[in-house]
Design a protein around this motif. Structure first.
Motif, PDB file in Angstrom:
ATOM      1  N   PRO A  57       0.821  -1.183  -0.027  1.00 27.74           N
ATOM      2  CA  PRO A  57       0.133   0.325   0.004  1.00 27.74           C
ATOM      3  C   PRO A  57       0.996   0.865  -0.073  1.00 27.74           C
ATOM      4  O   PRO A  57       0.647   1.715   1.337  1.00 27.74           O
ATOM      5  N   SER A  58       2.242   1.985  -0.931  1.00 28.65           N
ATOM      6  CA  SER A  58       2.064   2.704  -1.172  1.00 28.65           C
ATOM      7  C   SER A  58       1.641   3.326  -2.130  1.00 28.65           C
ATOM      8  O   SER A  58       0.865   3.644  -2.287  1.00 28.65           O
TER       9      SER A  58
ATOM     10  N   GLY B 245      -8.101  -7.711   4.103  1.00 29.61           N
ATOM     11  CA  GLY B 245      -7.575  -6.959   5.609  1.00 29.61           C
ATOM     12  C   GLY B 245      -7.907  -7.178   7.137  1.00 29.61           C
ATOM     13  O   GLY B 245      -7.185  -7.301   7.645  1.00 29.61           O
TER      14      GLY B 245
ATOM     15  N   ASP C 163      -4.868  -6.076   9.993  1.00 33.24           N
ATOM     16  CA  ASP C 163      -4.346  -4.552   9.266  1.00 33.24           C
ATOM     17  C   ASP C 163      -5.157  -3.233   8.898  1.00 33.24           C
ATOM     18  O   ASP C 163      -5.563  -3.783   7.891  1.00 33.24           O
ATOM     19  N   ARG C 164      -5.596  -2.588  10.328  1.00 33.54           N
ATOM     20  CA  ARG C 164      -6.246  -1.305   9.901  1.00 33.54           C
ATOM     21  C   ARG C 164      -6.264  -0.434   9.181  1.00 33.54           C
ATOM     22  O   ARG C 164      -7.349   0.309   7.978  1.00 33.54           O
ATOM     23  N   ARG C 165      -4.596  -0.114   8.203  1.00 27.20           N
ATOM     24  CA  ARG C 165      -4.440   0.294   7.524  1.00 27.20           C
ATOM     25  C   ARG C 165      -5.247  -0.039   5.850  1.00 27.20           C
ATOM     26  O   ARG C 165      -5.154   1.084   4.789  1.00 27.20           O
ATOM     27  N   LYS C 166      -4.976  -1.206   5.624  1.00 24.17           N
ATOM     28  CA  LYS C 166      -6.028  -2.054   4.215  1.00 24.17           C
ATOM     29  C   LYS C 166      -6.912  -1.683   4.336  1.00 24.17           C
ATOM     30  O   LYS C 166      -7.792  -1.339   3.532  1.00 24.17           O
TER      31      LYS C 166
ATOM     32  N   LEU D 270      -8.899   0.635   6.257  1.00 22.32           N
ATOM     33  CA  LEU D 270      -9.375   2.154   5.624  1.00 22.32           C
ATOM     34  C   LEU D 270      -8.734   2.701   4.138  1.00 22.32           C
ATOM     35  O   LEU D 270      -9.514   3.011   3.557  1.00 22.32           O
ATOM     36  N   MET D 271      -7.915   2.133   3.722  1.00 21.50           N
ATOM     37  CA  MET D 271      -7.539   2.258   2.115  1.00 21.50           C
ATOM     38  C   MET D 271      -8.690   2.332   1.280  1.00 21.50           C
ATOM     39  O   MET D 271      -8.884   2.839   0.588  1.00 21.50           O
TER      40      MET D 271
END
Length: 313
Positions: free
Chosen positions: A22-23, A59, A64-67, A69-70
């Motif tokens: 997720p860059s 996710g 992985d909360r970041r994924k 949310l992405m």
């Protein structure tokens, strides 16, 4: 539809890339292609939603909360860009003109007609590949950790979730729409399914050399048994209105009147006819650039919708 399918492919590819890495670059490209995809073909939004559900499933499994949310951010951004069209869609009152009873059996029948344009056996090939792909994803996902790394498990989960949501979501969309569907209504979903199924088979091919051989042989069989039907279909005329317009250009005179019936053929006729003889549609619709069902509905509510046509005749 063609551009919509290409953008759908790019969106699907960058969706998986963004889940792997997720860059900012991958996320930005995913956002761009997601927005372009849903604006090119509106029902791509259903398929984008399916990808989103697949991404959220991955996710959540990775915690992985970041994924997560992405994915939610990409979906929300694409949805927000469609809001300017909501007023137009919500005010549409002519849909009842072309709605018809829609059932799952009818949808499956139309899908079968669509794929069997390349041969009567193609539907069963699709069915066999679909079943094999689902079993492949389930097997790799539930395999022991020692036999399947976590990335392969995530890919199987993404493919399986996206596949299930895409089929159910698209079918629900067509049910709500309740239009008599044509072949081109299924191009996007079939194109996406083709990529998902091939990716699922690839999971098996990576660990089983025999599957690679079987897949290659299968591709050659499909190509050899469908190329003739496909070639004939590509060279089959879809209309003769250009020929009709060419004849009318030569035989009509200034005192003639061309009557185009039904009204929606006037769109194609307006494109091909270059003569100066007046012409009308039945019923008369002022805007001949595209399907103006709203104007057609107005004509249907008139007491004498063909009065002007009769007068000219």
């Amino acid at each position: 539809a063609g551009c919509g399918v290409v953008l759908l492919f790019l969106t699907l590819g960058f969706f998986w890339k963004a889940l792997q890495d997720p860059s900012p670059r991958h996320v930005a490209l995913l956002g761009i292609f997601s927005i372009l995809s849903v604006h090119c073909v509106y029902y791509n939004s259903i398929l984008l939603f399916a990808m989103g559900m697949g991404g959220i499933a991955v996710g959540l499994r990775q915690r992985d909360r970041r994924k997560v949310l992405m994915v939610l951010g990409i979906g929300t951004a694409a949805a927000v860009t469609l809001l300017p069209y909501w007023n137009i869609v919500s005010r549409t009152n002519w849909g009842v003109l072309i709605q018809a009873p829609f059932t799952v059996s009818k949808m499956i029948g139309k899908v079968r007609e669509t794929v069997e344009l390349a041969g009567s056996h193609v539907f069963w090939l699709w069915s066999a590949i679909l079943a094999s792909a689902i079993l492949a994803c389930l097997w790799r996902y539930f395999a022991k950790v020692g036999e399947s790394d976590f990335q392969t498990r995530d890919r199987a989960l993404f493919l399986l979730t996206t596949l299930a949501v895409a089929v159910v979501g698209y079918g629900t969309f067509l049910k709500v729409l309740s239009y008599p569907t044509q072949y081109w209504y299924y191009l996007a979903i079939l194109a996406m399914l083709a990529v998902l199924l091939d990716s699922a088979i690839q999971i098996l091919a990576e660990s089983m050399p025999a599957v690679r051989v079987i897949r290659l042989v299968g591709v050659l069989i499909i190509l050899s048994t469908t190329c003739l039907q496909t070639w004939n279909a590509v060279h089959t005329r879809m209309t003769n209105i250009d020929l009709s317009a060419s004849v009318l250009n030569k035989v009509t005179t200034a005192k003639d009147l061309i009557v185009v019936n039904p009204w929606f053929l006037g769109i194609s006729f307006d494109h091909y006819y270059k003569g100066t003889v007046p012409w009308v549609t039945v019923p008369p619709v002022a805007d001949r650039r595209f399907h103006r069902y709203d104007l057609f509905l107005e004509k249907m509510t008139e007491a004498y919708p063909l009065a002007s046509v009769h007068e000219k005749i």
